[in-house]
Design an enzyme around this catalytic site. Structure first.
Site, mmCIF file in Angstrom:
data_model
loop_
_atom_site.group_PDB
_atom_site.id
_atom_site.type_symbol
_atom_site.label_atom_id
_atom_site.label_comp_id
_atom_site.label_asym_id
_atom_site.label_seq_id
_atom_site.Cartn_x
_atom_site.Cartn_y
_atom_site.Cartn_z
ATOM 1 C CG ASP A 112 -18.720 -48.784 -16.230
ATOM 2 O OD1 ASP A 112 -18.385 -48.961 -17.406
ATOM 3 O OD2 ASP A 112 -19.784 -49.231 -15.764
ATOM 4 C CE LYS A 140 -16.221 -52.426 -17.779
ATOM 5 N NZ LYS A 140 -17.535 -52.920 -17.277
#
Ligand code: IMP
Ligand code: MG
Length: 192
Positions: A112, A140
């Site tokens: 992330d 992500k």
């Protein structure tokens, strides 16, 4: 994304808004990753270092696709924060395997902001491995704060909170066989 129209199974319908990656698609992709890793490490005996708890499902599938000698070890990294906003990272527990001079494959569920990986890489590097590569089921990218790149990525996902196939929200939903997006009201209620 392919499979996005697959209906959410009955038991999860109230909480899960939609399936982002169906189980069949995950299975195919994990086999491809395993084949690639097996080719890259042919003749070696790498150590898979997996981060708990989110990797348990992914790791179980990935390692069974690796037809080569390997070792597995685990690290737990917790963040002093509320679970969504990254706080200070603390690793608890040590590796049992001595990784000095070894090829390490760091396995995580999702990359992330990159803070977790960055922190763990620094910890592992201090132990003198021969190499470290990163394998993440999900990436992500749009959320990255620290410049970390995974060497093996299952799927790139949009900036929404996903659960299932190991990933949790307040320790729930790890057992979903697919990766899905929670309904807004569940997410906002914060797992209560
Ligand atoms: P990072 O340090 O910001 O890269 O965060 C990585 C960790 O945050 C992952 O190992 C997950 O535990 C958690 N995380 C980040 N995004 C999600 C998500 O969409 N669903 C579930 N967990 C997530
Ligand atoms: Mg996690």
């Amino acid at each position: 994304m392919e499979g996005a129209d697959e209906p959410v199974p009955g038991p999860w319908k109230d909480e899960v808004d939609r399936i982002l990656i169906p189980a069949s698609r995950i299975a195919r992709r994990v086999r491809v990753l395993a084949r690639r890793i097996a080719e890259d490490y042919r003749g070696q005996k790498p150590v898979l270092v997996a981060l708990l708890n989110g990797t348990v499902v992914f790791l179980a599938d990935l390692m069974r696709g690796l037809d080569m000698p390997l070792e597995v070890d685990f690290l737990r990294v917790s963040s002093y924060g509320d679970g969504m906003v990254s706080g200070e990272l603390v690793a608890s527990g040590n590796l049992k395997v001595n990784i000095r001079g070894r090829h390490v494959i760091l396995v995580d569920d999702i990359l992330d902001t990159g803070r977790t990986m960055n922190h763990v890489i620094a910890l592992l590097e201090a132990e003198g491995p021969k190499s470290i590569r990163i394998c993440a089921l999900l990436d992500k990218r749009s959320r990255r704060v620290v410049p970390v790149e995974a060497d093996y990525v299952g799927f790139e996902v949009p900036d929404c909170f996903v659960v299932g196939y190991g990933l949790d929200f307040a320790e729930r939903y790890r057992n979903l066989p697919f990766v899905g997006v929670l309904r807004d009201r569940v997410f906002k209620k914060r797992g209560g």
